[in-house]
Design a protein around this motif. Structure first.
Motif, PDB file in Angstrom:
ATOM      1  N   ALA A  20       0.829  -1.209   0.000  1.00 18.86           N
ATOM      2  CA  ALA A  20       0.000   0.000   0.000  1.00 18.86           C
ATOM      3  C   ALA A  20       0.863   1.259   0.000  1.00 18.86           C
ATOM      4  O   ALA A  20       0.438   2.308  -0.512  1.00 18.86           O
ATOM      5  CB  ALA A  20      -0.925  -0.006   1.206  1.00 18.86           C
ATOM      6  N   ALA A  21       2.081   1.149   0.556  1.00 17.90           N
ATOM      7  CA  ALA A  21       2.987   2.295   0.578  1.00 17.90           C
ATOM      8  C   ALA A  21       3.723   2.471  -0.748  1.00 17.90           C
ATOM      9  O   ALA A  21       4.526   3.399  -0.899  1.00 17.90           O
ATOM     10  CB  ALA A  21       4.000   2.138   1.705  1.00 17.90           C
ATOM     11  N   GLY A  22       3.469   1.568  -1.692  1.00 12.01           N
ATOM     12  CA  GLY A  22       4.069   1.702  -3.019  1.00 12.01           C
ATOM     13  C   GLY A  22       5.408   1.004  -3.173  1.00 12.01           C
ATOM     14  O   GLY A  22       6.116   1.249  -4.157  1.00 12.01           O
ATOM     15  N   HIS A  23       5.772   0.143  -2.254  1.00 13.14           N
ATOM     16  CA  HIS A  23       7.071  -0.527  -2.323  1.00 13.14           C
ATOM     17  C   HIS A  23       7.047  -1.666  -3.349  1.00 13.14           C
ATOM     18  O   HIS A  23       6.057  -2.391  -3.481  1.00 13.14           O
ATOM     19  CB  HIS A  23       7.458  -1.106  -0.959  1.00 13.14           C
ATOM     20  CG  HIS A  23       7.744  -0.063   0.084  1.00 13.14           C
ATOM     21  ND1 HIS A  23       7.693   1.274  -0.168  1.00 13.14           N
ATOM     22  CD2 HIS A  23       8.103  -0.185   1.392  1.00 13.14           C
ATOM     23  CE1 HIS A  23       7.996   1.955   0.924  1.00 13.14           C
ATOM     24  NE2 HIS A  23       8.240   1.091   1.906  1.00 13.14           N
ATOM     25  N   THR A  24       8.153  -1.846  -4.037  1.00 10.80           N
ATOM     26  CA  THR A  24       8.322  -3.004  -4.915  1.00 10.80           C
ATOM     27  C   THR A  24       8.642  -4.228  -4.068  1.00 10.80           C
ATOM     28  O   THR A  24       9.005  -4.133  -2.891  1.00 10.80           O
ATOM     29  CB  THR A  24       9.471  -2.774  -5.904  1.00 10.80           C
ATOM     30  OG1 THR A  24      10.694  -2.657  -5.159  1.00 10.80           O
ATOM     31  CG2 THR A  24       9.258  -1.509  -6.720  1.00 10.80           C
ATOM     32  N   ASN A  25       8.542  -5.412  -4.694  1.00  9.32           N
ATOM     33  CA  ASN A  25       8.862  -6.642  -3.957  1.00  9.32           C
ATOM     34  C   ASN A  25      10.312  -6.646  -3.487  1.00  9.32           C
ATOM     35  O   ASN A  25      10.628  -7.132  -2.396  1.00  9.32           O
ATOM     36  CB  ASN A  25       8.602  -7.864  -4.839  1.00  9.32           C
ATOM     37  CG  ASN A  25       7.117  -8.182  -4.946  1.00  9.32           C
ATOM     38  OD1 ASN A  25       6.281  -7.374  -4.547  1.00  9.32           O
ATOM     39  ND2 ASN A  25       6.792  -9.344  -5.504  1.00  9.32           N
ATOM     40  N   LYS A  26      11.217  -6.095  -4.308  1.00 13.88           N
ATOM     41  CA  LYS A  26      12.625  -6.055  -3.923  1.00 13.88           C
ATOM     42  C   LYS A  26      12.821  -5.182  -2.681  1.00 13.88           C
ATOM     43  O   LYS A  26      13.551  -5.555  -1.757  1.00 13.88           O
ATOM     44  CB  LYS A  26      13.460  -5.526  -5.091  1.00 13.88           C
ATOM     45  CG  LYS A  26      14.965  -5.504  -4.800  1.00 13.88           C
ATOM     46  CD  LYS A  26      15.751  -5.073  -6.028  1.00 13.88           C
ATOM     47  CE  LYS A  26      17.258  -5.102  -5.746  1.00 13.88           C
ATOM     48  NZ  LYS A  26      18.036  -4.697  -6.937  1.00 13.88           N
ATOM     49  N   ARG A  27      12.155  -4.033  -2.687  1.00 15.81           N
ATOM     50  CA  ARG A  27      12.291  -3.136  -1.535  1.00 15.81           C
ATOM     51  C   ARG A  27      11.649  -3.741  -0.292  1.00 15.81           C
ATOM     52  O   ARG A  27      12.168  -3.597   0.819  1.00 15.81           O
ATOM     53  CB  ARG A  27      11.643  -1.786  -1.859  1.00 15.81           C
ATOM     54  CG  ARG A  27      11.886  -0.741  -0.776  1.00 15.81           C
ATOM     55  CD  ARG A  27      11.408   0.624  -1.213  1.00 15.81           C
ATOM     56  NE  ARG A  27      11.543   1.587  -0.135  1.00 15.81           N
ATOM     57  CZ  ARG A  27      11.087   2.832  -0.191  1.00 15.81           C
ATOM     58  NH1 ARG A  27      10.472   3.274  -1.297  1.00 15.81           N
ATOM     59  NH2 ARG A  27      11.240   3.640   0.833  1.00 15.81           N
ATOM     60  N   ILE A  28      10.523  -4.424  -0.471  1.00 12.28           N
ATOM     61  CA  ILE A  28       9.876  -5.099   0.672  1.00 12.28           C
ATOM     62  C   ILE A  28      10.814  -6.152   1.250  1.00 12.28           C
ATOM     63  O   ILE A  28      10.950  -6.291   2.478  1.00 12.28           O
ATOM     64  CB  ILE A  28       8.541  -5.740   0.231  1.00 12.28           C
ATOM     65  CG1 ILE A  28       7.522  -4.650  -0.131  1.00 12.28           C
ATOM     66  CG2 ILE A  28       7.978  -6.628   1.347  1.00 12.28           C
ATOM     67  CD1 ILE A  28       6.254  -5.194  -0.779  1.00 12.28           C
ATOM     68  N   ALA A  29      11.481  -6.908   0.356  1.00 10.28           N
ATOM     69  CA  ALA A  29      12.419  -7.945   0.811  1.00 10.28           C
ATOM     70  C   ALA A  29      13.544  -7.331   1.641  1.00 10.28           C
ATOM     71  O   ALA A  29      13.913  -7.851   2.697  1.00 10.28           O
ATOM     72  CB  ALA A  29      12.985  -8.707  -0.376  1.00 10.28           C
ATOM     73  N   ASN A  30      14.082  -6.211   1.183  1.00  9.44           N
ATOM     74  CA  ASN A  30      15.160  -5.540   1.927  1.00  9.44           C
ATOM     75  C   ASN A  30      14.661  -5.020   3.273  1.00  9.44           C
ATOM     76  O   ASN A  30      15.362  -5.103   4.281  1.00  9.44           O
ATOM     77  CB  ASN A  30      15.728  -4.382   1.102  1.00  9.44           C
ATOM     78  CG  ASN A  30      16.512  -4.860  -0.111  1.00  9.44           C
ATOM     79  OD1 ASN A  30      17.026  -5.975  -0.111  1.00  9.44           O
ATOM     80  ND2 ASN A  30      16.596  -4.034  -1.135  1.00  9.44           N
ATOM     81  N   THR A  31      13.462  -4.478   3.296  1.00 13.77           N
ATOM     82  CA  THR A  31      12.898  -3.934   4.534  1.00 13.77           C
ATOM     83  C   THR A  31      12.680  -5.023   5.571  1.00 13.77           C
ATOM     84  O   THR A  31      12.975  -4.838   6.760  1.00 13.77           O
ATOM     85  CB  THR A  31      11.565  -3.219   4.239  1.00 13.77           C
ATOM     86  OG1 THR A  31      11.799  -2.162   3.317  1.00 13.77           O
ATOM     87  CG2 THR A  31      10.948  -2.666   5.523  1.00 13.77           C
TER      88      THR A  31
END
Length: 542
Positions: free
Chosen positions: A494-505
């Motif tokens: 919902a915050a607009g993150h890509t899957n790659k960025r979600i994985a890093n987070t």
């Protein structure tokens, strides 16, 4: 009785009764009227120490040393040199301590006497502080042998307790604790002189506290409290007794009583013209923090720091509670980098792991969890075992492994219950609730949250109540098909993150995130990420 002898007799009588303030004042008056003989000057020195007049104690010891040098009595001169070396070592003045040790050793280097053993003690203390445990062990063992050979109970007890502490540093925990217990038998039985009795109580309790040996700490602190209460005029050691008791009461959830003891330690110090003890101020800050009272907590931590006492990890945990995660992380990392001693690290690791997980620093949290597990195995105390199991469960929860998390957290909860630490047990129940929800059992999670909230309310842990209520508002209900981890992923979508960025987070692989996204779309029966976001807002999941 001659009138000029009256203060001297009063001082001796008061000394026998343990009325230390009365003894000090009477003996001081007698000394001002006529110079005291050695035996009475020793009494004056002891009374000065016990009413908190450290500088006066050292002045008396210097007089005694000089008197015995002039009387050509090198052994007694060396004994007073020992007390001067130890006194300056405790005051943080190692240069003067070294000078007195060297002088004393010169007097007795070729003499077979107890004083030679006494002078090994501050040398061993310095070796231990410098990390030379092998040298410290040899010196303490030699000192204990001399004490036993000379039938000097004070020296034997001092050396035995020092050897016990060294064994603990070397990882020989059980033999170390046995030596400490034997030392305390002599103290409790009244076999030691007053100053040595107090020193042994405080040092043994601190050694047990350092390795989280909670049962022994509690037992010896109660014994120390009885000894202090029997001598109402004593100032030395009462501060330490109150601080140790405050720490134990805080762990047991008796926060009001703990706060009162820590405040009393500050008041007693100030009444004697001394600054408040840093550890007491730290404990006051901790109780304010636990109650959610941020401003007074910070003030107490800052005052402790000004007096030379490290305000961490309490201040870092306060920053974490305030949402200042970066500040908490920086402080925790700085402290762990600067701390090498493994016993000291064992007291810092639980907070460090909590902060690293909250900051998303999984790569730092994992090796810290492994280190804490090793320390728990080495020192084998229930508190460390509980912290290690709790850390292992929190890490598994962070990784999305609810089964492993529940197994470790149940172990931690059982240990905290056995230790009778209600606050820590309640915090673990929050983690258990999160793991249940992650497992898909929202109803069991709600029950754990309810139990934890009741305990927090009873303790007065207002900040924890607020955090738990906020967590519950974000947790899935029984009708919501998503796990807690899937909800985290949905919020990041919902915050607009890509899957790659979600994985890093989240500290997981991109493939794992792909699986979570797929599960979300299937469970919510929606065709796309944007539709999943709309569903989340419509059902108040975001």
């Amino acid at each position: 009785m001659n009138r000029k002898d009256e203060p001297l007799q009063r001082g001796r009588d008061a000394y026998r009764r343990g009325a230390w303030r009365e003894a000090y004042e009477a003996l001081l008056a007698a000394d001002q009227a006529a110079v005291l003989a050695s035996e009475d000057l020793e009494r004056l020195a002891t009374a000065a120490y016990l009413v908190g007049l450290d500088a006066e104690f050292l002045r008396c010891m210097e007089r005694l040393h000089t008197d015995h040098v002039q009387a050509n009595d090198p052994q007694r001169a060396a004994r007073y040199a020992f007390w001067l070396a130890l006194g300056f070592l405790f005051r943080g003045e190692p240069a003067q301590a070294n000078a007195w040790m060297a002088r004393g050793q010169r007097y007795v280097q070729d003499t077979d006497c107890a004083e030679r053993g006494y002078l090994l003690v501050p040398a061993a203390e310095q070796m231990l502080r410098a990390g030379d445990t092998a040298g410290a062990e040899a010196a303490a063992t030699n000192a204990m042998a001399i004490g036993e050979q000379c039938a000097d109970t004070d020296l034997t007890a001092i050396a035995r307790h020092l050897l016990g502490r060294i064994h603990i540093h070397l990882g020989r925990v059980q033999s170390g604790l046995t030596l400490l217990d034997e030392t305390m038998l002599a103290a409790v039985a009244g076999e030691l002189s007053p100053i040595v009795t107090g020193l042994m109580y405080c040092s043994v309790i601190e050694a047990c506290r350092d390795i989280h040996e909670f049962g022994r700490s509690r037992e010896w602190t109660l014994a120390l409290a009885r000894w202090c209460e029997a001598q109402s005029e004593m100032v030395a050691f009462t501060d330490a007794c109150l601080i140790h008791r405050a720490e134990i009461l805080a762990l047991q959830g008796a926060w009001d009583e703990a706060f009162a003891d820590a405040q009393r330690a500050c008041e007693r110090a100030e009444a004697s013209g001394r600054p408040p003890p840093g550890p007491a101020l730290y404990q006051i800050g901790e109780i304010h923090r636990l109650r959610g009272e941020d401003a007074p907590a910070e003030a107490a931590f800052r005052q402790a720091s000004r007096l030379g006492h490290e305000p961490q990890p309490g201040l870092a945990l306060l920053r974490l509670a305030q949402g200042r995660v970066a500040a908490a992380s920086a402080a925790a990392q700085r402290l762990m980098t600067a701390t090498r001693d493994r016993i000291a690290r064992s007291r810092l690791l639980p907070a460090y792991i909590e902060i690293m997980l909250e900051a998303g620093e999984r790569e730092r949290a994992r090796p810290a969890c492994e280190e804490l597990a090793r320390l728990a195995e080495t020192f084998a105390t229930d508190v460390l075992r509980a912290w290690a199991a709790q850390a292992r469960g929190a890490l598994a929860l962070h990784d999305g492994d609810a089964g492993a998390a529940l197994d470790a957290l149940r172990q931690a909860y059982a240990l905290w219950r056995r230790i009778e630490a209600p606050y820590e047990a309640a915090r673990v129940r929050v983690l258990i609730g999160r793991a249940c929800i992650q497992f898909g059992d929202a109803e069991a999670g709600a029950l754990e949250f309810d139990a934890a909230r009741s305990e927090f309310v009873a303790l007065g842990a207002r900040a924890d109540v607020a955090r738990l209520d906020e967590l519950r508002s974000r947790s899935p209900s029984a009708a919501t098909p998503l796990t807690a981890r899937e909800l985290e992923v949905l919020r990041l979508i919902a915050a607009g993150h890509t899957n790659k960025r979600i994985a890093n987070t989240l500290g997981v692989s991109e493939r794992t995130v792909d699986r979570h996204v797929s599960n979300i779309l299937v469970k919510l029966d929606v065709p796309s990420r944007s539709a999943a976001t709309a569903y989340g807002y419509a059902h108040r999941l975001l």
